[in-house]
Design an enzyme around this catalytic site. Structure first.
Site, short mmCIF file in Angstrom:
data_model
loop_
_atom_site.label_atom_id
_atom_site.label_comp_id
_atom_site.label_asym_id
_atom_site.label_seq_id
_atom_site.Cartn_x
_atom_site.Cartn_y
_atom_site.Cartn_z
N GLU A 234 0.80 -1.23 0.00
CA GLU A 234 0.00 0.00 0.00
C GLU A 234 0.83 1.29 0.00
OE1 GLU A 234 -3.02 -0.08 3.02
OE2 GLU A 234 -4.04 -1.78 2.10
N GLU B 177 -5.52 -8.13 -0.61
CA GLU B 177 -6.22 -7.91 0.66
C GLU B 177 -7.68 -7.54 0.40
OE1 GLU B 177 -4.65 -5.15 3.51
OE2 GLU B 177 -2.58 -5.87 3.29
C1 BGC Z 1 -2.91 -3.06 6.99
C2 BGC Z 1 -3.49 -3.50 8.27
C3 BGC Z 1 -4.95 -3.19 8.34
C4 BGC Z 1 -5.64 -3.75 7.13
C5 BGC Z 1 -7.08 -3.38 7.12
C6 BGC Z 1 -3.66 -3.66 5.90
O1 BGC Z 1 -3.08 -3.29 4.71
O2 BGC Z 1 -1.59 -3.45 6.90
O3 BGC Z 1 -2.81 -2.88 9.30
O4 BGC Z 1 -5.51 -3.82 9.46
O5 BGC Z 1 -5.01 -3.27 5.98
O6 BGC Z 1 -7.24 -2.01 7.30
#
Ligand code: BGC
Length: 375
Positions: free
Chosen positions: A200, A315
């Site tokens: 990210e 993710e």
């Molecule tokens: C972050 C986490 C976070 C998740 C959801 C991830 O990319 O590294 O820290 O909990 O996103 O927000």
């Protein structure tokens, strides 16, 4: 506990890819051969590339074979492993495999385990710890996406408790220097190990700044790993809105990745690391919410068709303060649509606030796990 917010990610994700990229229909091609090693349900088989451009056969075959994926989050990307309540335990590795996951994305906060100044030497104890985890995952049979995660200062964010400041002029060289050491250490590992350069990128890492840094870093990685698959995220928190601004180096052994947490006010309700914290009580999934889910995945697919590079959803997830029925509906919607679009996915995450596994009982939460894995 994580203190710093990702709220800009929600904003970034609302900008459409088409507006940035000016997409036109293009690409296409037939489905690649089915994966012979993966578990249920049938994993997405990535779309075949155009004949002469885009990613290598290895990159496409790997995307096709990734199968269901899971993030081992809140472990090695905490300031110190254990700070956020979890360590990588052998039981997670065997349980994730037995459940049917076939790829593990392993977030790691390298920046907190290395010297601040040149040559930015990584703590050998930490390096050995990460190598041990990677070896155990590979030995289990997983594909592993090893990344660099949460280097707060690199993004221009405030530091987490327990982090230290480096000289601003060292930030980018240190990032490259860390990757030089990681790549050298892992150079002899199975081709089932992939390197993801950075989680990210955002803030200080504008799209142009990130394009420059990733190109330099990839050149360095290629010295010790001429063929290894490398995964690259767009800027803008990895959202699809920034894919159009991503400049992929001229290298065929690349995959792209994106993150997709829409509808953000549902997935992040009650998330204290987001400012302002979205209120709880939001359900899922209305037609409008379903469209939000599908649009991001469609945009990623369109980018893949245009560029000839595979892309995976690294993710997505719904925080535990959402009601379980809605979380199930959300998770099913994402994975069914991603599978239909032949976009491999990795759920965020296994055993913490978004988790599908209860570390206290040593059991997967059946309804959440079924939402990802049941036919
Ligand atoms: C972050 C986490 C976070 C998740 C959801 C991830 O990319 O590294 O820290 O909990 O996103 O927000």
């Amino acid at each position: 506990m994580k203190l710093f917010d990702t709220h800009l990610r929600a904003f970034a994700a609302t900008v459409t890819l088409a507006a940035v990229l000016g997409l036109s229909a293009c690409g296409g091609g037939s489905d690649s051969p089915a994966d012979s090693t993966s578990a249920t349900p049938s994993p997405p088989s990535a779309q075949a590339p155009p004949a002469t451009t885009g990613a290598s056969a290895l990159a496409w075959q790997t995307a096709s074979a990734m199968g269901p994926g899971i993030n081992f989050g809140n472990m090695l990307e905490a300031p110190q492993e254990g700070d956020w309540g979890l360590r990588v335990e052998p039981t997670y590795i065997t349980a994730a495999w037995q459940a049917g996951f076939r790829t593990v994305r392993l977030p790691v906060r390298w920046s907190n385990h290395a010297e601040a100044v040149y040559p930015y030497a990584i703590d050998p104890v930490f390096m050995t710890r990460v190598e041990g985890v990677v070896d155990a995952l590979l030995a289990q049979g997983f594909r592993v996406v090893l990344n660099m995660h949460h280097h707060r200062q690199l993004d221009g964010d405030a530091l987490d408790p327990g982090e230290f400041v480096v000289n601003p002029s060292d930030l980018d060289p240190r990032f490259v220097g860390l990757w030089s050491q990681i790549a050298t250490r892992f150079a002899s590992k199975s081709e089932r190990l992939l390197f993801e350069l950075y989680n990210e990128p955002h803030g200080r890492l504008t799209a142009p700044a990130w394009n420059t840094l990733l190109a330099t870093t990839l050149q360095t990685v290629r010295i010790s790993n001429p063929q290894r698959l490398v995964v690259i995220s767009p800027a803008g928190y990895g959202g699809t809105a920034s894919l159009g601004a991503l400049a992929l180096p001229n290298d065929r052994n690349l995959l792209a990745t994106f993150h997709h947490y829409e509808p953000f006010n549902f997935t992040h309700q009650g998330a204290t690391w987001v400012t302002p914290t979205p209120p709880v009580g939001v359900t899922c999934c209305t037609a409008e919410q379903t469209a939000q889910i599908e649009n991001g995945i469609t945009q990623a697919k369109a980018w893949s068709n245009v560029t000839g590079y595979p892309i995976f959803l690294g993710e997505f997830g719904a925080y535990s303060l959402a009601d379980t029925t809605s979380r199930v509906a959300y998770m099913r919607t994402v994975r069914i649509f991603a599978n239909a679009q032949q976009i491999p996915w990795m759920y965020w995450e296994i055993a913490s606030g978004f988790g599908i596994y209860d570390p206290a009982t040593g059991q997967f939460r059946p309804e959440l796990t079924a939402a990802l894995l049941a036919p």
